[in-house]
Structures are given as structure tokens and as C-alpha cells.
Enzyme design. Structure first.
Site, PDB file in Angstrom:
ATOM      1  N   SER A  28       0.851  -1.184   0.000  1.00 25.53           N
ATOM      2  CA  SER A  28       0.000   0.000   0.000  1.00 25.53           C
ATOM      3  C   SER A  28       0.882   1.228   0.000  1.00 25.53           C
ATOM      4  O   SER A  28       2.035   1.168   0.446  1.00 25.53           O
ATOM      5  CB  SER A  28      -0.862  -0.005   1.261  1.00 25.53           C
ATOM      6  N   TYR A  56      -1.617  -0.028  10.830  1.00 27.47           N
ATOM      7  CA  TYR A  56      -1.953  -0.477   9.473  1.00 27.47           C
ATOM      8  C   TYR A  56      -0.760  -0.277   8.545  1.00 27.47           C
ATOM      9  O   TYR A  56      -0.382  -1.170   7.774  1.00 27.47           O
ATOM     10  CB  TYR A  56      -3.186   0.269   8.926  1.00 27.47           C
TER      11      TYR A  56
END
Lengths: 327, 330
Positions: free
Chosen positions: B135, B159
């Protein structure tokens, strides 16, 4: 700078306490009057942990890093005040041959432990968590020595596993406001290291047997070497740093002052052994990704007042003496 | 460059295929004539994967990505040739509240799958292409953007850290074992089927579909880089095809629209394409803890080297997106 806290009457969990560095740390903590908990594990017969009788002075917990509930139980029921997390798959070659167990123990073991610390309300400022990362996290760097702000560029699975541990640990300090610190130590050597794939243990063992030490490389790769008692000082200094809230979440390098070539380490060890053998230099390719590994220890020196106390010569003499007696 | 015949009559595993981006990728692969295998943990009948008949055209296997044995069995049984690893706990807020399940899915899931792929190779039938979803969050907060793929990964929050870990782990399988692994670092992906209502596009589209005023929690100024889901699926396919060139193994690839869009601009454009003229309710809170203020990535590499480019303008993409919410949430 402040003196490392005394550990008198504190409950301290040392994962990896039976291991090489762990045994020296456990010994120091016991000297300071701590109650030391270690995970129950069979310690090798010739381990320092056994030979010194540390086994009978620690409490052996039924605890598995891959079993979250067991971690939570020990932290809660035994009112653990501080955790030193040293348990890991530490042999680079093994981790590369078989990465899954290394990822499981190193990464999953660490996040399980940190999560158990979070759940067990191990958030009070006097309850500290020190997580062993490694100088390997830096991988290949442009400039040496590398300070803690250098980007992590690990390559192989072992180095990556330590980088993951490092990032995960620091994120608990930032996100959950926990007193967590990370150590990045260079090559630690000293009595009790039974990982004979490493230069110092392998050379010492050869010398004890009366054989010439073998250097697999051409002898030029440089590392900074850190004597294990200095490493223990660094662990205690880092743990002490967690009394200051603004130092939570930091990574701390600790290494020798200058990088030393493999050939020089072995020659110094030969001198310490009092023989005149010549090392056998194979000149093969190093399996390591870097020619030189050297961490900048300015931060821990300046901010925490840590200094390596042992020069290479006397530390290698002490180290050799252990192998001569222990093997 | 369009993904052509590469996947026709081949077997492709899509972890996270039931999810938002995964469902579009699975649908695209089915359209190209691939056999698509999707491991399923929890079953969500409301998701477009099931509701739009994608799932019934795939081979579903009950498995958790944490389960190495199950993954190896699936890879072997179906003779999987290409793996897209999209399964993850994708919500930043959940990662902050529940790090353990995020580490388990995002980190342990990645190494369990990669290890199953490696083992399958040692059994004599190597996987040909493995694409692991990282990501743009893996970069962490950086002062100097747009970020290129060689920028250091310096994630700080759970995250982001979980994606940074998966990213490094995936790269190590390429470098140490010579496996055909590539990594994607996509910007904020939006499009039909995203039911994560904590995100700005689904939240705004749902409000509009219900005739309510969209709420902007911040002051509307934070800028992000976005990517439409059909362009994201195309990026995955381009990256998978790149693995037929061994010199590209181990690479990470950014993909985004490539221009900063403020939350306010995004919401206003979405309002416009929905045909409404309401004013957003701007609440003016600061950027939520643990979310980067602005992060832009440079997609030059995937454009120049793989020939990928977004096919939809932001307005076209938002129009398609709103149409889905209009049909599905009222």
C-alpha cells in the site's frame, strides 16, 4: 543521563534468557536483586545458563511466544515490571533456509508479546518493554556508520524479520503510548555463544581443539563487534531510558567504536589463546549482503551515557577463557 | 497495454477475492477466461462478489490466509499458476483498535502464503507469478512527496506498519529465493462495492444516495492520491504480467491517478456527478490520529515500464462509482 535503574525486587521477564546474551543479562539482573522469569525451555547442557546454575535462580514460566493466552497469563499473574524480549531465531543461515519458523518466532512472537503487554495494562510508566532488533535491519547503506535515522533496507528473510519486529515495536509506543524501546546491536560476542556458525565461537572452538581457525571470507569484511557485557550494559541503559516518557518508541544503536576486519578479530583471538597458529583463509564469497556493517552509537552514548567498557583484546581474552573452560 | 491472453485458461488464486478490489480483479480475470480460485474465511452475502454473481463463477475454498497447510493444499490441488495476494485487514481505525488481528492477517498472512508458494516450488511446480498487495501507506509519513518506489519505508502506525512488513517480506522472497514476486503500492482505491463506510467515497456516496448531506469530518483540506478500482485491477494485471521478465522480479510498483485531490474537491465532484446540489457538512476536525495528512505517490515507473495508465478520469470514475451506490444503497 541517568544511571540505569536498580532492579531490586522487580519482576523481570527475559525471553531468550537461556540464550547467549540472555544468560549474561539474567545474571546481571539477579545480581541486582531482581526476580527473573524466563520461559520454560530446555537449555543446552553446555549453555552458560546451566553451567552457571542460573537455571535454579530463575523462575521458569510455562510460556510460549506463539501462544497469546500464555503470555497474557504470565504478565498478569506474575506482575511483570519489565520485559526484555531477546528470544528469536538468531542464526541468519537457518532463517534463510527455513524462513517460516523464523517469521513465526521473530515477528509473530513479538507482536503477540507486545499485544499481551498492551492487554495486560503494561502501560504504567514503570513497566518497561525492551525489544531486541538488530543492526541487520539497516541492510546495505550508502554511508557508514549508520545512525538510527537511516532507512531500514533489509534484504534476506532474517534481516526482514528483524525490521518487522523493529517497526512493530516502535508503533506500539507511538499508537498505544507504551514504554517500549528497541535495541539495534552489532555483532555481539563473548563467552556462552554456542552458535558455531559465527566467527568468534567457531574460531575459539578451533583454538581450544588446537586447530587453526578458518575464515570463510578473505578476512576483509568489517563488522563492529560488541562484547556481551557491554551489550548487557546497553540493554539496561535502554530500559532505564524508558523512565523518561519522551524517549519511548526510540531505537538505539549499540556497537563497538570502530569496525574491525574478520582477520584482525581472529588474530587477536589467537593471541588471546597464546598460540602462534595462522588462520586458514578460504577467501570464499561471504553469504552476507554487506561488506561492512557499522552502527553509529552516538545517541546511546550521549543521551544515556553508555560506553563500551571492554577493549577488544581483554574482551577476547575473557571470551577465550570461557570457551577453554566451557567446552 | 492491456492484459491480453496471459491469463486465459490459467489458474489464478485471488486472496481477498471476496473483498472490494478483489471482486473487481476476480471479475476481470473471469472475463479473460481464467479459472479463479478464491479462499473464503467469513462469508459476506451482501458483497458484490456474491450479490453480482462473481463468486458463483469462481472456485471457492474455505481457508484463512494464516493457514499455511490449507494454502499449500489449495495451491497444489488447483495447480495455481498466478497468485494475487489481496487479503488483508484494510481499515486503519480497526488496526489501531485491534492490532493483533491486523498483524495476523496482514503480516502472518503474507508470509504464510509466500511460504506456501515457495514450498509448492520445491515440490516441482513453481508458481509463475506472485503479486502481493502492499500500500502507499507502507511509506509512512514523508515530508517529500510524490514518493517513488525507492523511497524508504518508514511506517509508524499499525496499518501502515503491517503493510510495510508485508512489503519487505515479499521482497525478501524475490531476492533470497529468486521467486517471481512483485509488490503493488496503490493509492486510495475507490469504486463500486466498497462497503467500508469509514472511507470518504463510500460514506459520501451513501449519503447522497439517501438524499442526505455528506459529512466531511476534517476541514476538507487533506489531500490524497486516488485510484479508481477498475484501473487498480488493471494495474494488478500489468504487474503480474511484468513477472514474465525476470529482471523485474522483486520490484514494487506505485499506481495512482497522480494528482493530489483534497477531500473537499472529491466530495464536491461526487455531489456534482450524483446530480445533486447539496452543500457538504464540513465539521472541521483535524486529521484523524494515525492518518497521513497528504501522501502522493509517483506512478512514473508503472506508466513508463509497464505501459499502465488510468483509463478513467476522476469525474468518469466517480460517475461509475456513484452509479453503483445509487443502485445498491438507498
Amino acid at each position: 543521563m541517568s544511571a540505569p535503574a536498580s532492579h531490586a525486587d522487580r519482576s523481570v521477564l527475559v525471553t531468550g534468557g537461556q540464550g547467549f546474551i540472555g544468560s549474561w543479562l539474567v545474571e546481571r539482573l539477579l545480581e541486582e536483586g531482581a526476580r527473573v522469569l524466563v520461559p520454560q525451555r530446555p537449555a543446552p547442557e553446555r549453555s552458560r545458563f546451566r553451567l552457571l546454575g542460573l537455571e535454579s535462580r530463575c523462575e521458569a514460566m510455562s510460556l510460549d511466544l506463539l501462544d497469546f493466552a500464555s503470555l497474557l497469563r504470565v504478565l498478569e499473574e506474575h506482575q511483570v515490571d519489565a520485559v526484555f524480549h531477546l528470544a528469536a531465531h538468531t542464526v541468519v543461515g537457518q532463517a534463510d533456509r527455513s524462513p517460516l519458523p523464523a517469521f513465526e518466532t521473530n515477528i509473530r512472537g513479538t507482536y503477540n508479546l507486545l499485544e499481551a503487554c498492551r492487554m495486560a495494562r503494561l502501560k504504567r510508566a514503570d513497566r518497561h518493554v525492551v525489544i531486541a532488533s538488530s543492526a541487520h535491519v539497516y541492510g546495505k547503506q550508502g554511508g557508514l556508520p549508520c545512525p538510527e535515522t537511516s532507512p531500514l533496507r533489509p534484504v534476506g528473510p532474517y534481516d526482514v524479520s528483524k525490521a518487522c519486529v523493529d517497526m512493530i515495536a516502535r508503533c506500539y509506543a507511538v499508537t498505544h503510548d507504551m514504554p517500549v524501546a528497541v535495541t539495534r546491536m552489532s555483532n555481539v560476542y563473548g563467552g556462552g555463544d554456542l552458535n558455531f556458525s559465527r566467527l568468534v565461537p567457531a574460531s575459539a572452538r578451533a583454538l581450544v581443539a588446537g586447530d587453526a581457525p578458518v575464515i570463510h571470507s578473505d578476512g576483509t569484511p568489517e563488522r563492529d563487534y560488541l562484547y556481551v557485557e557491554d551489550a548487557v550494559d546497553a540493554y539496561l541503559a535502554v530500559e532505564g531510558s524508558l523512565r523518561e516518557r519522551d524517549l519511548w518508541g526510540r531505537a538505539w544503536n549499540a556497537g563497538g567504536a570502530t569496525p574491525i576486519a574478520a582477520g584482525e578479530v581472529v588474530r587477536t583471538l589467537i593471541e588471546a589463546a597464546g598460540t602462534d597458529l595462522e588462520p586458514e583463509i578460504e577467501g570464499g564469497e561471504s553469504s552476507d549482503v554487506v561488506d561492512s556493517r557499522w552502527v553509529d552509537s552516538a545517541e546511546i552514548r550521549t543521551l544515556l551515557g553508555w560506553e563500551p567498557r571492554w577493549p577488544l583484546e581483554s574482551a577476547l581474552q575473557k571470551t577465550y577463557a570461557w570457551y577453554a573452560e566451557g567446552l | 497495454m492491456q492484459a491480453g491472453a496471459t491469463f486465459q485458461d490459467t489458474t489464478v488464486l485471488v486472496t481477498g477475492g471476496q473483498g472490494f478490489i478483489g471482486s473487481w480483479l476476480a471479475e476481470r480475470l473471469l472475463g479473460m477466461g481464467a479459472r479463479v480460485v478464491v479462499p473464503i474465511r467469513d462469508v459476506h452475502p451482501e458483497k458484490r462478489f456474491h450479490a453480482e454473481g462473481i463468486g458463483e463463477r469462481c472456485i471457492l475454498e474455505p481457508a484463512d490466509v494464516r493457514d499455511y497447510d490449507a494454502l499449500l493444499r489449495i495451491l497444489t490441488k488447483h495447480e495455481v499458476q498466478t497468485v494475487f495476494h489481496l487479503a488483508a485487514q484494510p481499515i486503519v481505525g480497526i488496526a489501531n483498535r485491534s492490532p493483533l488481528s491486523t498483524w495476523e492477517s496482514n503480516v502472518a498472512g503474507a508470509y504464510s502464503l509466500l511460504e506456501a508458494c515457495r514450498t509448492k516450488g520445491t515440490l516441482g511446480a513453481p508458481i509463475e507469478r506472485i503479486v502481493v498487495a502492499s500500500s502507499d501507506h507502507a511509506y509512512g509519513p514523508h515530508a517529500d512527496s510524490p514518493l517513488r518506489e525507492d523511497s524508504p519505508l518508514e511506517p509508524r502506525y499499525p496499518y501502515d506498519v503491517s503493510k510495510g512488513c508485508a512489503d519487505m517480506i515479499a521482497a525478501s522472497y524475490a531476492s533470497r529465493y529468486g521467486m517471481p514476486v512483485a509488490i503493488t503500492r496503490l493509492a486510495n482505491v475507490f469504486g463500486g462495492g466498497d462497503r467500508n463506510w469509514s472511507r470518504i467515497v463510500p460514506d459520501t456516496a451513501r449519503s447522497l444516495a439517501r438524499g442526505q448531506r455528506p459529512v466531511i469530518r476534517s476541514d476538507g483540506s487533506p489531500q490524497r492520491d486516488y485510484l479508481y478500482v477498475e484501473d487498480a485491477a488493471e494495474a494488478y494485471l500489468s504487474v503480474a504480467e511484468s513477472l514474465d521478465r525476470s529482471e523485474l522480479h522483486g520490484r514494487a510498483w506505485n499506481a495512482s491517478l497522480g494528482r493530489p485531490v483534497s477531500v473537499l474537491e472529491l466530495v464536491r465532484r461526487l455531489i456534482a456527478v450524483s446530480g445533486s446540489d447539496v452543500e457538504p457538512d464540513i465539521q472541521g476536525e483535524g486529521t484523524p490520529h494515525a492518518e497521513a495528512d497528504s501522501l502522493l505517490i509517483d506512478s512514473g515507473a508503472i506508466r513508463d515500464e509497464l505501459g499502465w495508465a488510468p483509463r478513467w478520469s476522476l469525474d468518469e470514475a466517480l460517475t461509475r462509482t456513484y452509479a453503483w451506490y445509487g443502485r445498491n444503497v438507498g
